[in-house]
Design a protein around this motif. Structure first.
Motif, PDB file in Angstrom:
ATOM      1  N   PRO A  23       0.834  -1.199   0.000  1.00 58.85           N
ATOM      2  CA  PRO A  23       0.000   0.000   0.000  1.00 58.85           C
ATOM      3  C   PRO A  23       0.873   1.253   0.000  1.00 58.85           C
ATOM      4  O   PRO A  23       2.063   1.201   0.296  1.00 58.85           O
ATOM      5  N   ALA A  24       0.252   2.370  -0.308  1.00 51.87           N
ATOM      6  CA  ALA A  24       0.942   3.657  -0.198  1.00 51.87           C
ATOM      7  C   ALA A  24       1.242   3.910   1.276  1.00 51.87           C
ATOM      8  O   ALA A  24       0.579   3.336   2.153  1.00 51.87           O
ATOM      9  N   PRO A  25       2.220   4.751   1.580  1.00 49.95           N
ATOM     10  CA  PRO A  25       2.587   4.969   2.983  1.00 49.95           C
ATOM     11  C   PRO A  25       1.417   5.389   3.873  1.00 49.95           C
ATOM     12  O   PRO A  25       1.260   4.878   4.981  1.00 49.95           O
ATOM     13  N   ARG A  26       0.601   6.311   3.418  1.00 52.98           N
ATOM     14  CA  ARG A  26      -0.547   6.730   4.252  1.00 52.98           C
ATOM     15  C   ARG A  26      -1.560   5.610   4.407  1.00 52.98           C
ATOM     16  O   ARG A  26      -2.194   5.480   5.447  1.00 52.98           O
ATOM     17  N   GLU A  27      -1.727   4.819   3.369  1.00 56.38           N
ATOM     18  CA  GLU A  27      -2.650   3.677   3.452  1.00 56.38           C
ATOM     19  C   GLU A  27      -2.140   2.657   4.458  1.00 56.38           C
ATOM     20  O   GLU A  27      -2.918   2.046   5.186  1.00 56.38           O
ATOM     21  N   SER A  28      -0.838   2.468   4.537  1.00 52.97           N
ATOM     22  CA  SER A  28      -0.262   1.560   5.528  1.00 52.97           C
ATOM     23  C   SER A  28      -0.577   2.037   6.940  1.00 52.97           C
ATOM     24  O   SER A  28      -0.901   1.238   7.816  1.00 52.97           O
ATOM     25  N   MET A  29      -0.499   3.348   7.158  1.00 52.29           N
ATOM     26  CA  MET A  29      -0.839   3.897   8.474  1.00 52.29           C
ATOM     27  C   MET A  29      -2.317   3.668   8.784  1.00 52.29           C
ATOM     28  O   MET A  29      -2.664   3.276   9.892  1.00 52.29           O
ATOM     29  N   ARG A  30      -3.188   3.894   7.802  1.00 50.99           N
ATOM     30  CA  ARG A  30      -4.629   3.686   8.011  1.00 50.99           C
ATOM     31  C   ARG A  30      -4.941   2.221   8.303  1.00 50.99           C
ATOM     32  O   ARG A  30      -5.758   1.920   9.154  1.00 50.99           O
ATOM     33  N   ARG A  31      -4.294   1.316   7.576  1.00 48.73           N
ATOM     34  CA  ARG A  31      -4.540  -0.107   7.792  1.00 48.73           C
ATOM     35  C   ARG A  31      -4.027  -0.576   9.151  1.00 48.73           C
ATOM     36  O   ARG A  31      -4.479  -1.586   9.664  1.00 48.73           O
ATOM     37  N   SER A  32      -3.061   0.130   9.705  1.00 52.52           N
ATOM     38  CA  SER A  32      -2.506  -0.253  10.993  1.00 52.52           C
ATOM     39  C   SER A  32      -3.474   0.031  12.139  1.00 52.52           C
ATOM     40  O   SER A  32      -3.366  -0.562  13.208  1.00 52.52           O
ATOM     41  N   PHE A  33      -4.406   0.953  11.921  1.00 51.92           N
ATOM     42  CA  PHE A  33      -5.350   1.319  12.978  1.00 51.92           C
ATOM     43  C   PHE A  33      -6.331   0.179  13.225  1.00 51.92           C
ATOM     44  O   PHE A  33      -6.930  -0.349  12.306  1.00 51.92           O
ATOM     45  N   ASP A  34      -6.481  -0.200  14.484  1.00 50.28           N
ATOM     46  CA  ASP A  34      -7.358  -1.303  14.865  1.00 50.28           C
ATOM     47  C   ASP A  34      -8.398  -0.790  15.857  1.00 50.28           C
ATOM     48  O   ASP A  34      -8.106  -0.599  17.039  1.00 50.28           O
ATOM     49  N   GLY A  35      -9.590  -0.551  15.360  1.00 44.24           N
ATOM     50  CA  GLY A  35     -10.662  -0.020  16.202  1.00 44.24           C
ATOM     51  C   GLY A  35     -11.025  -0.921  17.360  1.00 44.24           C
ATOM     52  O   GLY A  35     -11.356  -0.444  18.454  1.00 44.24           O
ATOM     53  N   SER A  36     -10.959  -2.236  17.183  1.00 42.52           N
ATOM     54  CA  SER A  36     -11.310  -3.142  18.278  1.00 42.52           C
ATOM     55  C   SER A  36     -10.298  -3.038  19.418  1.00 42.52           C
ATOM     56  O   SER A  36     -10.661  -3.168  20.587  1.00 42.52           O
ATOM     57  N   PHE A  37      -9.035  -2.769  19.105  1.00 47.32           N
ATOM     58  CA  PHE A  37      -8.037  -2.579  20.151  1.00 47.32           C
ATOM     59  C   PHE A  37      -8.326  -1.309  20.947  1.00 47.32           C
ATOM     60  O   PHE A  37      -8.218  -1.290  22.169  1.00 47.32           O
ATOM     61  N   VAL A  38      -8.723  -0.238  20.253  1.00 47.75           N
ATOM     62  CA  VAL A  38      -9.070   1.009  20.925  1.00 47.75           C
ATOM     63  C   VAL A  38     -10.242   0.790  21.866  1.00 47.75           C
ATOM     64  O   VAL A  38     -10.233   1.248  23.014  1.00 47.75           O
ATOM     65  N   VAL A  39     -11.259   0.070  21.404  1.00 47.63           N
ATOM     66  CA  VAL A  39     -12.425  -0.211  22.243  1.00 47.63           C
ATOM     67  C   VAL A  39     -12.023  -1.047  23.458  1.00 47.63           C
ATOM     68  O   VAL A  39     -12.433  -0.760  24.585  1.00 47.63           O
ATOM     69  N   PHE A  40     -11.188  -2.069  23.260  1.00 47.49           N
ATOM     70  CA  PHE A  40     -10.714  -2.894  24.372  1.00 47.49           C
ATOM     71  C   PHE A  40      -9.973  -2.055  25.406  1.00 47.49           C
ATOM     72  O   PHE A  40     -10.241  -2.141  26.610  1.00 47.49           O
ATOM     73  N   VAL A  41      -9.048  -1.231  24.957  1.00 50.23           N
ATOM     74  CA  VAL A  41      -8.265  -0.414  25.892  1.00 50.23           C
ATOM     75  C   VAL A  41      -9.161   0.618  26.572  1.00 50.23           C
ATOM     76  O   VAL A  41      -9.057   0.835  27.784  1.00 50.23           O
ATOM     77  N   ALA A  42     -10.061   1.242  25.819  1.00 55.09           N
ATOM     78  CA  ALA A  42     -10.946   2.249  26.412  1.00 55.09           C
ATOM     79  C   ALA A  42     -11.856   1.628  27.470  1.00 55.09           C
ATOM     80  O   ALA A  42     -12.009   2.183  28.565  1.00 55.09           O
ATOM     81  N   LEU A  43     -12.443   0.476  27.161  1.00 53.54           N
ATOM     82  CA  LEU A  43     -13.314  -0.167  28.152  1.00 53.54           C
ATOM     83  C   LEU A  43     -12.553  -0.623  29.384  1.00 53.54           C
ATOM     84  O   LEU A  43     -13.022  -0.461  30.508  1.00 53.54           O
ATOM     85  N   SER A  44     -11.364  -1.174  29.181  1.00 49.89           N
ATOM     86  CA  SER A  44     -10.598  -1.614  30.347  1.00 49.89           C
ATOM     87  C   SER A  44     -10.111  -0.423  31.168  1.00 49.89           C
ATOM     88  O   SER A  44     -10.095  -0.488  32.399  1.00 49.89           O
ATOM     89  N   CYS A  45      -9.735   0.677  30.528  1.00 46.91           N
ATOM     90  CA  CYS A  45      -9.365   1.888  31.274  1.00 46.91           C
ATOM     91  C   CYS A  45     -10.558   2.412  32.067  1.00 46.91           C
ATOM     92  O   CYS A  45     -10.411   2.830  33.228  1.00 46.91           O
ATOM     93  N   LEU A  46     -11.719   2.376  31.464  1.00 45.48           N
ATOM     94  CA  LEU A  46     -12.928   2.821  32.147  1.00 45.48           C
ATOM     95  C   LEU A  46     -13.222   1.953  33.366  1.00 45.48           C
ATOM     96  O   LEU A  46     -13.470   2.461  34.460  1.00 45.48           O
ATOM     97  N   VAL A  47     -13.163   0.640  33.197  1.00 44.02           N
ATOM     98  CA  VAL A  47     -13.433  -0.277  34.305  1.00 44.02           C
ATOM     99  C   VAL A  47     -12.401  -0.114  35.420  1.00 44.02           C
ATOM    100  O   VAL A  47     -12.754   0.025  36.596  1.00 44.02           O
ATOM    101  N   PHE A  48     -11.110  -0.124  35.056  1.00 44.10           N
ATOM    102  CA  PHE A  48     -10.068   0.023  36.074  1.00 44.10           C
ATOM    103  C   PHE A  48     -10.171   1.376  36.772  1.00 44.10           C
ATOM    104  O   PHE A  48      -9.987   1.468  37.984  1.00 44.10           O
ATOM    105  N   GLY A  49     -10.445   2.420  36.013  1.00 42.34           N
ATOM    106  CA  GLY A  49     -10.563   3.747  36.599  1.00 42.34           C
ATOM    107  C   GLY A  49     -11.740   3.867  37.542  1.00 42.34           C
ATOM    108  O   GLY A  49     -11.644   4.509  38.585  1.00 42.34           O
TER     109      GLY A  49
END
Length: 174
Positions: A86-112
């Motif tokens: 992919p093009a360099p910017r496309e590689s950055m976009r493909r690297s983003f994982d929304g499910s990981f963000v949701v996992f970290v956000a929910l666990s931060c919320l619970v722990f907090g």
């Protein structure tokens, strides 16, 4: 396919975004964190342990932690880079994982909410390790004159956990 360095950097951004989203909620419910207790030292200890884990992961002699340096050295050349990469910017976009963000956000919320406002900071465990691995991979790429990629290619079946490399190319806008 994504560049390995992009994957490491985007993970750091994902963690920061998840913490930034959950911190106002936790601080609104539990109040602002107070720095008088040992929580600051605990977070710094977790930060340091994560950096050490990142160093161990790139160590060539590390059999227990991962030894990613060995994986880099055993990377396979990509057969047809122009058709697959992919093009360099496309590689950055493909690297983003929304499910990981949701996992970290929910666990931060619970722990907090359960352990107090400092619980939001547990996610810093990901940051130093990814910084160490990203910096090392960047130096490795520069030293070898290649770009390191992760992902599957149907035309080149590889074992799980193996990396591919390509020669550096001129960046195209995109």
């Amino acid at each position: 396919m994504v560049r390995y360095v992009h994957h490491q950097l985007v993970t750091i951004v994902e963690v920061v975004v998840a913490m930034a989203v959950t911190a106002p909620v936790v601080f609104g419910v539990r109040g602002l964190p107070q720095g008088a207790s040992g929580e600051v030292l605990s977070i710094l200890g977790v930060f340091g342990a994560s950096a050490l884990f990142g160093l161990l992961a790139i160590s060539p002699r590390s059999h227990w932690v991962g030894g990613e340096k060995r994986d880099f050295e055993s990377a396979v050349a990509l057969n047809d880079p122009e058709a697959l990469l992919p093009a360099p910017r496309e590689s950055m976009r493909r690297s983003f994982d929304g499910s990981f963000v949701v996992f970290v956000a929910l666990s931060c919320l619970v722990f907090g909410l359960l352990w107090g406002p400092w619980g939001v900071g547990w996610a810093v465990v990901f940051i130093p390790e990814r910084i160490v691995k990203g910096v090392y991979a960047s130096f490795w790429e520069r030293r070898h004159g290649v770009l390191l990629w992760r992902g599957r290619v149907e035309a080149q079946p590889l074992g799980k956990g193996q990396f591919l490399y390509s020669s550096p190319r001129k960046t195209t806008p995109g």
